[in-house]
Structures are given as C-alpha cells and as structure tokens.
Design a protein around this motif. Structure first.
Motif, PDB file in Angstrom:
ATOM      1  N   ASP A 171       0.836  -1.213   0.000  1.00 48.03           N
ATOM      2  CA  ASP A 171       0.000   0.000   0.000  1.00 48.03           C
ATOM      3  C   ASP A 171       0.867   1.257   0.000  1.00 48.03           C
ATOM      4  N   ARG A 172       1.946   1.222   0.812  1.00 47.01           N
ATOM      5  CA  ARG A 172       2.846   2.384   0.850  1.00 47.01           C
ATOM      6  C   ARG A 172       3.547   2.587  -0.487  1.00 47.01           C
ATOM      7  N   VAL A 173       3.978   1.490  -1.100  1.00 43.82           N
ATOM      8  CA  VAL A 173       4.650   1.591  -2.399  1.00 43.82           C
ATOM      9  C   VAL A 173       3.679   2.168  -3.433  1.00 43.82           C
ATOM     10  N   ARG A 174       2.457   1.643  -3.442  1.00 47.27           N
ATOM     11  CA  ARG A 174       1.450   2.124  -4.402  1.00 47.27           C
ATOM     12  C   ARG A 174       1.124   3.595  -4.200  1.00 47.27           C
ATOM     13  N   SER A 175       1.104   4.032  -2.944  1.00 46.98           N
ATOM     14  CA  SER A 175       0.750   5.424  -2.665  1.00 46.98           C
ATOM     15  C   SER A 175       1.929   6.377  -2.846  1.00 46.98           C
ATOM     16  N   GLY A 176       3.136   5.818  -2.990  1.00 44.40           N
ATOM     17  CA  GLY A 176       4.316   6.652  -3.193  1.00 44.40           C
ATOM     18  C   GLY A 176       4.878   7.246  -1.924  1.00 44.40           C
ATOM     19  N   THR A 177       4.534   6.681  -0.765  1.00 48.84           N
ATOM     20  CA  THR A 177       5.005   7.238   0.508  1.00 48.84           C
ATOM     21  C   THR A 177       6.248   6.539   1.047  1.00 48.84           C
ATOM     22  N   VAL A 178       6.833   5.617   0.290  1.00 50.24           N
ATOM     23  CA  VAL A 178       8.049   4.940   0.735  1.00 50.24           C
ATOM     24  C   VAL A 178       9.237   5.814   0.344  1.00 50.24           C
ATOM     25  N   PRO A 179      10.030   6.237   1.334  1.00 52.01           N
ATOM     26  CA  PRO A 179      11.193   7.058   0.991  1.00 52.01           C
ATOM     27  C   PRO A 179      12.236   6.204   0.270  1.00 52.01           C
ATOM     28  N   VAL A 180      12.569   6.597  -0.949  1.00 50.56           N
ATOM     29  CA  VAL A 180      13.545   5.840  -1.733  1.00 50.56           C
ATOM     30  C   VAL A 180      14.585   6.781  -2.309  1.00 50.56           C
ATOM     31  N   SER A 181      15.732   6.225  -2.575  1.00 50.71           N
ATOM     32  CA  SER A 181      16.778   6.958  -3.266  1.00 50.71           C
ATOM     33  C   SER A 181      16.768   6.475  -4.703  1.00 50.71           C
ATOM     34  N   LEU A 182      16.325   7.333  -5.600  1.00 47.24           N
ATOM     35  CA  LEU A 182      16.277   6.951  -7.006  1.00 47.24           C
ATOM     36  C   LEU A 182      17.672   6.649  -7.527  1.00 47.24           C
ATOM     37  N   GLU A 183      18.660   7.368  -7.012  1.00 42.91           N
ATOM     38  CA  GLU A 183      20.045   7.129  -7.417  1.00 42.91           C
ATOM     39  C   GLU A 183      20.495   5.718  -7.017  1.00 42.91           C
ATOM     40  N   ALA A 184      20.189   5.318  -5.782  1.00 38.91           N
ATOM     41  CA  ALA A 184      20.563   3.984  -5.313  1.00 38.91           C
ATOM     42  C   ALA A 184      19.803   2.909  -6.083  1.00 38.91           C
ATOM     43  N   ALA A 185      18.535   3.143  -6.344  1.00 39.09           N
ATOM     44  CA  ALA A 185      17.739   2.180  -7.101  1.00 39.09           C
ATOM     45  C   ALA A 185      18.303   2.005  -8.510  1.00 39.09           C
ATOM     46  N   GLU A 186      18.693   3.100  -9.138  1.00 36.54           N
ATOM     47  CA  GLU A 186      19.272   3.033 -10.482  1.00 36.54           C
ATOM     48  C   GLU A 186      20.601   2.272 -10.456  1.00 36.54           C
ATOM     49  N   GLU A 187      21.396   2.489  -9.403  1.00 40.43           N
ATOM     50  CA  GLU A 187      22.681   1.788  -9.293  1.00 40.43           C
ATOM     51  C   GLU A 187      22.459   0.281  -9.166  1.00 40.43           C
ATOM     52  N   VAL A 188      21.488  -0.116  -8.348  1.00 38.95           N
ATOM     53  CA  VAL A 188      21.183  -1.538  -8.172  1.00 38.95           C
ATOM     54  C   VAL A 188      20.662  -2.122  -9.480  1.00 38.95           C
ATOM     55  N   ARG A 189      19.809  -1.379 -10.178  1.00 38.41           N
ATOM     56  CA  ARG A 189      19.274  -1.857 -11.447  1.00 38.41           C
ATOM     57  C   ARG A 189      20.399  -2.075 -12.456  1.00 38.41           C
ATOM     58  N   ALA A 190      21.343  -1.180 -12.447  1.00 38.14           N
ATOM     59  CA  ALA A 190      22.432  -1.248 -13.432  1.00 38.14           C
ATOM     60  C   ALA A 190      23.481  -2.312 -13.077  1.00 38.14           C
ATOM     61  N   SER A 191      23.792  -2.463 -11.776  1.00 39.47           N
ATOM     62  CA  SER A 191      24.886  -3.349 -11.394  1.00 39.47           C
ATOM     63  C   SER A 191      24.410  -4.687 -10.841  1.00 39.47           C
ATOM     64  N   GLY A 192      23.176  -4.817 -10.486  1.00 45.15           N
ATOM     65  CA  GLY A 192      22.656  -6.051  -9.901  1.00 45.15           C
ATOM     66  C   GLY A 192      22.794  -6.034  -8.389  1.00 45.15           C
ATOM     67  N   TRP A 193      22.494  -7.162  -7.751  1.00 45.73           N
ATOM     68  CA  TRP A 193      22.459  -7.248  -6.294  1.00 45.73           C
ATOM     69  C   TRP A 193      23.728  -7.854  -5.702  1.00 45.73           C
ATOM     70  N   THR A 194      24.778  -7.966  -6.464  1.00 48.40           N
ATOM     71  CA  THR A 194      25.994  -8.584  -5.938  1.00 48.40           C
ATOM     72  C   THR A 194      26.617  -7.719  -4.855  1.00 48.40           C
ATOM     73  N   ARG A 195      27.245  -8.386  -3.913  1.00 52.66           N
ATOM     74  CA  ARG A 195      27.931  -7.668  -2.834  1.00 52.66           C
ATOM     75  C   ARG A 195      29.388  -7.505  -3.202  1.00 52.66           C
ATOM     76  N   ARG A 196      29.945  -6.416  -2.761  1.00 53.02           N
ATOM     77  CA  ARG A 196      31.354  -6.149  -3.051  1.00 53.02           C
ATOM     78  C   ARG A 196      32.215  -6.505  -1.886  1.00 53.02           C
TER      79      ARG A 196
END
Length: 90
Positions: free
Chosen positions: A65-90
């Motif tokens: 519900d929070r995601v749908r309503s847009g009330t989840v605080p997210v970092s678009l920059e971090a999300a883009e980095e994860v999308r581009a590099s995947g979920w691997t740990r360094r």
C-alpha cells in the motif's frame, strides 16, 4: 503389534522431563496421555504459525500500500545503481 501408522519414541530430555514432571504433579499421577499432549501441542503450534503468517501477510500488504501510494522514501540514485549493477555484494 504390526501397524500401518507411524510410531514415535520420546526421550525425556531435561526440558521435556521438567514439563512432564510439572504436569504429573498437577495430575497427581505418573500416567500422562502423550497422544493428547501431541494433539494439544500440534494445535498450539499450528495456531502460532498461522498468527505469524497472518502478521507477515499484513506487513506485506501495508508495504505494498505504501509503495502504491508513493510514501516509501527511496533513493532513485541507489535504485538506479542496483538496477544497473545487480544485487551482488562487493
């Protein structure tokens, strides 16, 4: 006696012995109906599992519900980095 049903053996480890000794004291008898205790314990365990599952389901529903309503605080920059590099740990 032969049977098609499962058989079980219970060793009175210290915690099992303590629980059964307390029950024996209340009953005033050394005879304990283990089948009844198994049914009661299985019912209690099943109820606890269902409550836990319902709690997780509710938490997921609230997050969705929070995601749908847009009330989840997210970092678009971090999300883009994860999308581009995947979920691997360094």
């Amino acid at each position: 006696m032969p049977t098609k049903r499962r058989r079980h053996a219970i060793t009175e480890t210290p915690p099992v012995q303590a629980a059964l000794d307390e029950l024996r004291g209340e009953l005033g008898s050394d005879r304990v109906e283990l089948g009844e205790l198994v049914v009661l314990g299985a019912d209690a365990k099943l109820a606890a599992i269902r409550v836990e599952r319902e709690g997780r389901t509710e938490l997921r529903r609230r997050l969705a519900d929070r995601v749908r309503s847009g009330t989840v605080p997210v970092s678009l920059e971090a999300a883009e980095e994860v999308r581009a590099s995947g979920w691997t740990r360094r």
